[in-house]
Each structure stands twice: as structure tokens, then as C-alpha cells.
Design an enzyme around this catalytic site. Sequence first.
Site, PDB file in Angstrom:
ATOM      1  N   HIS A  20       0.838  -1.195   0.000  1.00  0.00           N
ATOM      2  CA  HIS A  20       0.000   0.000   0.000  1.00  0.00           C
ATOM      3  C   HIS A  20       0.878   1.253   0.000  1.00  0.00           C
ATOM      4  O   HIS A  20       1.238   1.758   1.070  1.00  0.00           O
ATOM      5  CB  HIS A  20      -0.900   0.010   1.241  1.00  0.00           C
ATOM      6  CG  HIS A  20      -1.793  -1.197   1.356  1.00  0.00           C
ATOM      7  ND1 HIS A  20      -1.320  -2.421   1.753  1.00  0.00           N
ATOM      8  CD2 HIS A  20      -3.126  -1.338   1.129  1.00  0.00           C
ATOM      9  CE1 HIS A  20      -2.327  -3.285   1.771  1.00  0.00           C
ATOM     10  NE2 HIS A  20      -3.428  -2.661   1.395  1.00  0.00           N
ATOM     11  N   GLY A 109      -3.571  -3.467  11.510  1.00  0.00           N
ATOM     12  CA  GLY A 109      -4.010  -3.947  10.209  1.00  0.00           C
ATOM     13  C   GLY A 109      -5.524  -4.018  10.193  1.00  0.00           C
ATOM     14  O   GLY A 109      -6.179  -3.418   9.337  1.00  0.00           O
ATOM     15  N   PRO A 110      -6.126  -4.767  11.145  1.00  0.00           N
ATOM     16  CA  PRO A 110      -7.576  -4.674  11.309  1.00  0.00           C
ATOM     17  C   PRO A 110      -7.924  -3.242  11.758  1.00  0.00           C
ATOM     18  O   PRO A 110      -7.533  -2.815  12.854  1.00  0.00           O
ATOM     19  CB  PRO A 110      -7.880  -5.692  12.415  1.00  0.00           C
ATOM     20  CG  PRO A 110      -6.721  -6.641  12.386  1.00  0.00           C
ATOM     21  CD  PRO A 110      -5.541  -5.786  12.029  1.00  0.00           C
ATOM     22  N   GLY A 148     -10.850   4.564   7.243  1.00  0.00           N
ATOM     23  CA  GLY A 148     -11.359   3.246   7.596  1.00  0.00           C
ATOM     24  C   GLY A 148     -11.365   3.013   9.086  1.00  0.00           C
ATOM     25  O   GLY A 148     -12.309   2.416   9.625  1.00  0.00           O
ATOM     26  N   HIS A 251      -3.972   3.018  -3.396  1.00  0.00           N
ATOM     27  CA  HIS A 251      -4.201   2.508  -2.041  1.00  0.00           C
ATOM     28  C   HIS A 251      -3.483   1.185  -1.793  1.00  0.00           C
ATOM     29  O   HIS A 251      -2.668   1.083  -0.879  1.00  0.00           O
ATOM     30  CB  HIS A 251      -5.694   2.326  -1.758  1.00  0.00           C
ATOM     31  CG  HIS A 251      -5.942   1.602  -0.460  1.00  0.00           C
ATOM     32  ND1 HIS A 251      -5.923   2.246   0.757  1.00  0.00           N
ATOM     33  CD2 HIS A 251      -6.158   0.289  -0.198  1.00  0.00           C
ATOM     34  CE1 HIS A 251      -6.139   1.345   1.717  1.00  0.00           C
ATOM     35  NE2 HIS A 251      -6.289   0.159   1.163  1.00  0.00           N
ATOM     36  N   ARG A 344     -17.728 -17.248  39.411  1.00  0.00           N
ATOM     37  CA  ARG A 344     -17.495 -15.802  39.290  1.00  0.00           C
ATOM     38  C   ARG A 344     -17.244 -15.196  40.673  1.00  0.00           C
ATOM     39  O   ARG A 344     -16.444 -14.265  40.816  1.00  0.00           O
ATOM     40  CB  ARG A 344     -18.676 -15.120  38.599  1.00  0.00           C
ATOM     41  CG  ARG A 344     -19.994 -15.249  39.323  1.00  0.00           C
ATOM     42  CD  ARG A 344     -21.162 -14.690  38.536  1.00  0.00           C
ATOM     43  NE  ARG A 344     -22.425 -14.968  39.204  1.00  0.00           N
ATOM     44  CZ  ARG A 344     -23.333 -14.058  39.517  1.00  0.00           C
ATOM     45  NH1 ARG A 344     -23.128 -12.787  39.227  1.00  0.00           N
ATOM     46  NH2 ARG A 344     -24.454 -14.402  40.112  1.00  0.00           N
ATOM     47  N   SER A 371     -22.163  -8.357  38.141  1.00  0.00           N
ATOM     48  CA  SER A 371     -22.373  -9.697  37.594  1.00  0.00           C
ATOM     49  C   SER A 371     -21.062 -10.424  37.347  1.00  0.00           C
ATOM     50  O   SER A 371     -20.956 -11.636  37.559  1.00  0.00           O
ATOM     51  CB  SER A 371     -23.158  -9.616  36.282  1.00  0.00           C
ATOM     52  OG  SER A 371     -24.448  -9.082  36.482  1.00  0.00           O
ATOM     53  N   GLU A 398     -17.575  -3.506  24.878  1.00  0.00           N
ATOM     54  CA  GLU A 398     -16.749  -4.705  25.017  1.00  0.00           C
ATOM     55  C   GLU A 398     -15.538  -4.695  24.090  1.00  0.00           C
ATOM     56  O   GLU A 398     -14.427  -5.048  24.501  1.00  0.00           O
ATOM     57  CB  GLU A 398     -17.581  -5.967  24.751  1.00  0.00           C
ATOM     58  CG  GLU A 398     -18.668  -6.245  25.774  1.00  0.00           C
ATOM     59  CD  GLU A 398     -19.995  -5.610  25.394  1.00  0.00           C
ATOM     60  OE1 GLU A 398     -21.010  -5.923  26.039  1.00  0.00           O
ATOM     61  OE2 GLU A 398     -20.003  -4.803  24.438  1.00  0.00           O
ATOM     62  N   ASP A 456     -32.285 -15.772  31.401  1.00  0.00           N
ATOM     63  CA  ASP A 456     -31.992 -14.776  30.368  1.00  0.00           C
ATOM     64  C   ASP A 456     -32.052 -15.365  28.962  1.00  0.00           C
ATOM     65  O   ASP A 456     -32.113 -14.632  27.978  1.00  0.00           O
ATOM     66  CB  ASP A 456     -30.624 -14.123  30.603  1.00  0.00           C
ATOM     67  CG  ASP A 456     -30.706 -12.950  31.565  1.00  0.00           C
ATOM     68  OD1 ASP A 456     -31.832 -12.540  31.905  1.00  0.00           O
ATOM     69  OD2 ASP A 456     -29.642 -12.449  31.973  1.00  0.00           O
ATOM     70  N   HIS A 460     -28.273 -14.933  25.630  1.00  0.00           N
ATOM     71  CA  HIS A 460     -27.199 -14.714  26.584  1.00  0.00           C
ATOM     72  C   HIS A 460     -26.479 -15.999  26.982  1.00  0.00           C
ATOM     73  O   HIS A 460     -25.513 -15.947  27.740  1.00  0.00           O
ATOM     74  CB  HIS A 460     -27.743 -14.019  27.838  1.00  0.00           C
ATOM     75  CG  HIS A 460     -28.017 -12.562  27.633  1.00  0.00           C
ATOM     76  ND1 HIS A 460     -28.794 -12.087  26.608  1.00  0.00           N
ATOM     77  CD2 HIS A 460     -27.604 -11.463  28.327  1.00  0.00           C
ATOM     78  CE1 HIS A 460     -28.870 -10.767  26.675  1.00  0.00           C
ATOM     79  NE2 HIS A 460     -28.144 -10.366  27.701  1.00  0.00           N
TER      80      HIS A 460
END
Length: 648
Positions: A20, A109-110, A148, A251, A344, A371, A398, A456, A460
Site C-alpha cells: 500500500h 491492520g484490522p 477506515g 491505495h 465468578r 455480575s 466490550e 436470560d 445470553h
Amino acid sequence: MANAIRALAMDAVEKAQSGHPGMPMGMADVATVLMTKVLKFDPARPDWPDRDRLVLSAGHGSMLLYAILYLTGYADMTIEEIERFRQWGSRTAGHPEYGHAAGIETTTGPLGQGLANAVGMALAERLMNARFGDGLVDHHTYAIAGDGCLMEGISHEAISLAGHLRLNKLIVLFDDNHISIDGPTELSVGDDQLARAKACGWAAEAIDGHDPKAIAAAIERAKRSPRPSLIACRTTIGYGAPKKAGTAATHGAPLGAEEVAGAREKLKWPHKAFDVPAAILEAWRAAGRRGSQAQAAWVKRLEASAERDEFRRRVEGRLPDGFAAAIEAVKREAAEKAPKLATRQCSQTVLDALAPIMPELIGGSADLTGSNNTKAKGMEVVAAEGYRGRYIHYGVREHGMAAAMNGMALHGGAIPYGGTFLVFADYCRPSIRLAALMGVRVVFVMTHDSIGLGEDGPTHQPVEHLASLRAMPNLNVFRPADLVETAECWALALEARDRPSVIALTRQAVPTVRKAHAAENLCARGGYVLAEAKGKRRATLIATGSEVAIALEARAALEAEGIGTAVVSLPCWEIFDEQSAAWRAEVLGGGVRVAVEAASVFGWERYVGADGAVIGMRGFGASAPAGELYKHFGITADAAVAAVKARV
């Protein structure tokens, strides 16, 4: 000096016949100003903890980064590496890869990932500054992002979080070239990026990205801002290419020999491919030497600091001396008291024990603190007012959380962990994958790990998630059965400095299965015989997490019928698979094998064999109390007993 970047970029891409060239040619002026007048760095000491961080979020333009690393004098970025761009074994991969060469701060890259990593780096800088002061920690984080990056959804999560926390030492240089792969960006996006950034609490302005004075002035204004800054640098992609500049043709493809020759003429760069004249190279090398005095002064401050040893320990990633004793104490008490807890809750017990001795533990949750049980006792909340805390309310972000944690780990001085429901690992997955690819120590705490979460319902209830995460290379996926195993799995996750970990934890309470204290970390080999057969072993029940108790119940029934049965707890497939074949065979036994796990059955065949059975999920869950769901889907001790008896 900027034309040296352009020439190296177009020459490397042309030789590789892949890459590129457009972005490096367009952002060369911005990069030249940044490296020669602004960035605090020392190529001779690339791991200087107080260096400015530079993240190339638009990682496809990797030749921009490789060129400036070579030009400023990083020892392992030679002209030979530039010539070997995108070739097997080179340091100059198609997209920047962390660990391939000094000066590559993260793998990008991503699109958008680097931007979110930079948020984590900037946050780590502020947290370390609050702990050690300006004398040891006082640097900026710069990110070069493209259209991007800002289109990707992760960019909104990252920008919003940075603005909320007022990370004023974060400066994003936006390559505003108006071109995407498909053509002009107006084909797909019309956002006012400056207004968007301002709405999230950023300072933002637009400049001419080919005007060095404007670039320098804008960066100086950003450095003085009390907010994170976005500088939209209006550039021409493929700047200097006579026919293709300003078009999508530059590009992601070589310019072609004719266009390269035309660019040399237009840029007044008559030199051969990969040839940078001595005077220009020396000007760049002088820029690379700018930071040596500041680095030397910093070393003196560190040596004189009462915090020297603790600072070094944290930056080097060494665990504190009391770590093993803290884990041991949790295990001993758990074996003695045998509590019935959700894992948890067990995880929080471990964190409560570790947080006081590990100030580098930086926790958080994506709006599920109560939670996930991720906030240890005594942890203050991180806030823009002072950054004295160690717990981050990431909000419902997230993906941004996971990428920011990667950035914190890369920065150094912090061991980040963050929580959400296991089903929402899908929202984090690209960042989990990059953590695994880079080999960084990040702990993803994923609770509500099965149909056991109950009412739930299937939206979930994770089913395929454990299998998909286990398929990812260099990622440890732990699913502990009780408090003892949870402590051991946390210890393994924190001791693993070369890979991230997922710890999958239950919503529902489970009994203690390890009632006899053992100083040895039995989870350290990935799996072990929890309960041996009373006589000759004819069957082995293999389970993880909440289903270990079900396996023990089934074993009792089978033993009562004279069928010698062992139970193997297998909390981490990845570590188990690294053990010797002989040892694995000894643990799993030679008789009938039946696996029990409230998740997709995919993958278990490697352990049970063609003649074994898997008690698990073959479809999505449903909304109902957990006990009813286990019965409906046949994940019961009776089902395990029947599977064994049908095969012995």
C-alpha cells in the site's frame, strides 16, 4: 526528508509487487514533522519506558512506519529489511507486527484496533503517572488513523471512552485523504469527524497535511489541550504520483514502473531505488539522536528514585514476591471450608487476595461489575479527576475494552483484566485474537458461561463460544470447577507472560470438588485425575467447570454398580495439549471415555475418541431456570451414567 519516506515506500512496494504505497506517500509530511520535531524517543534505547508511543492504526501503510524506523536509526530496521518488504522471514511484514522490530508498538491492520490500543496506552500512562509522578512517567501517545479506522465501530467505543476519561496525552493524526478502496469516501460515509470527536469531549481541528508549519503548530496546540485531540490532516493519497495521486489506485497496489519513474521526476528525487543520499539520511539520523539526552536524564532520575525497584518490577512485568503465598492461602482456605459458590464469586475472592499485593492489576468491566465480580475490595474507580484508581468502568464497550486492555499491556506497568458475559466474547473477538497474535498478558474474565445462567435465555447463553475460543492459537481458555481451581487458573493466567487468557466462570453456584489441599497447582498441566477409580479403571468421565460436579455424581453411581470410573478435570485444553502424549494417555485412561460440558460438543472428539461420547449442547439454549435446562438438554449425571453403561 519527507520524500525519502515516499521513495522508500513506493520502491519497497514495487519490488514486492504487493503493498500500500498511497498512505505512506500522503502522510510523509506529517510523519516527518512528528519524528523530527515532536516525538520523544531514542532509537538506541527503544524500550525506554518514558518514550512517546506512536501507533500506526492504519496498519496497511506499514511502509510509513518501517521507513521512519530505518531513517531515524533503529538498529534492526536496516535498508536490507526495507528491500525485503513482505518477504518470508523479514521484519517488514505486510502489516506491522509487534515483536518483529523495535519501534513497532502494536500489531495493526484490522482497522480501528490501533486507535483503541492507543487509548489503552494513554490510559496506562496516566495511571502510571498517578503512581510514580512526572519525573518517571510523562509522555504522549500518538496514533495515525485513516478513514477506515474511523468508520469501524470500535472507533466510536474508543473515542467515547477516551473523551470521557479526558486522556489529554492522546493525539490522533487523521489521514483525511477522502479515499477508500472502493473509491471516494463519499460513496459510503459523510460523517463530520471533527464534530463527532468534539461531541465525545475531544479537541479537534483540520489542517493542511502537507504544510509542515501547520502540522507542527497543530500538534503543539494538541499537547496543551486538556482533552484528547483529533487533528484531521487533509492529504493527497499517493502524493507525488503523476497520474494516480488522489485516487484509489494508489491505495493497495504497486504504482507500476512508469508511475514510479514519474513520481521521482515530480518529487525531484533522481536517486536509485532504496538509495537515500547521505546528507538526507544524516538529517534523519540527527533527528533520531534528539532524545538521547532526555533519555539519559530520565535514567538518572530513575536511579535516584526511591520507587526505582518497584517501577522496574512493574515495567518488566515481574509478579510480586507475595504472589504464590496469596494463591496458596486462598486454596488452603477453600479446601478447608469447601464453599458452594459461583465461580465468578470465586474469581472475586482471588482478586480480593491479589489486589493488595499487585498494584499493577488494573480491573474493569463492560457495565457488568456486579455480575462479573471483577471489582476487588479496596479498588478505587479510575476517573479523569486524578487517575488514582485501578478499576475502569468501560461502559457497554466490550470491543473497545478488549483493545484498550491490549494497549495497556503493551505500554507496560499494568496487567489488565476486564469482564463481560462469555456470550459477548463475540464483541471482543478481534481484540482477543490480536492479543493472542502479539502474545501479551491480558486476562478476559467471561462469566455466565453456559445454559446455567438460566432465565436470560439463548441470547445470553453461550454454546459455541468455548469451542471457537479454543480454536484460537496462543490463547489459554480456562474453565475452573471451584474456588481451588479458580485460584490455580488465575495464577496460571498471571504467570503466562507470553499469551492472553480467557477465564470462563459460572453464574450458578457449584460445590467444592477439591477438598484436600495440595500445594501443587494441579491445573498447571491443563488437566488431571480428580478422582481415580476404586478398582480397575473401566471408564473415564472428563469435564470442565460446573460439569465436574455432575461427573463426580455420575462416578459415584457407576462405582456403586461396580464399574470402576475416574473423573478427569480438564480446565485448560491448551495447556493439556502441550503435555507429553504418554502423560495425556495416562490421565485420560484406556477405557471408555465420556465428556460432560454444557457447551458445544465440537472438539471433544480428540479426547473421547471414536468410541466415546460427549454430553453437551447440540443447539441453542432456552429461557428457563438452570436446573430445568440441564434436565431438558440431557446434561445430567444420569445421562453420563447411561453413556458409560452403553459402552463398557
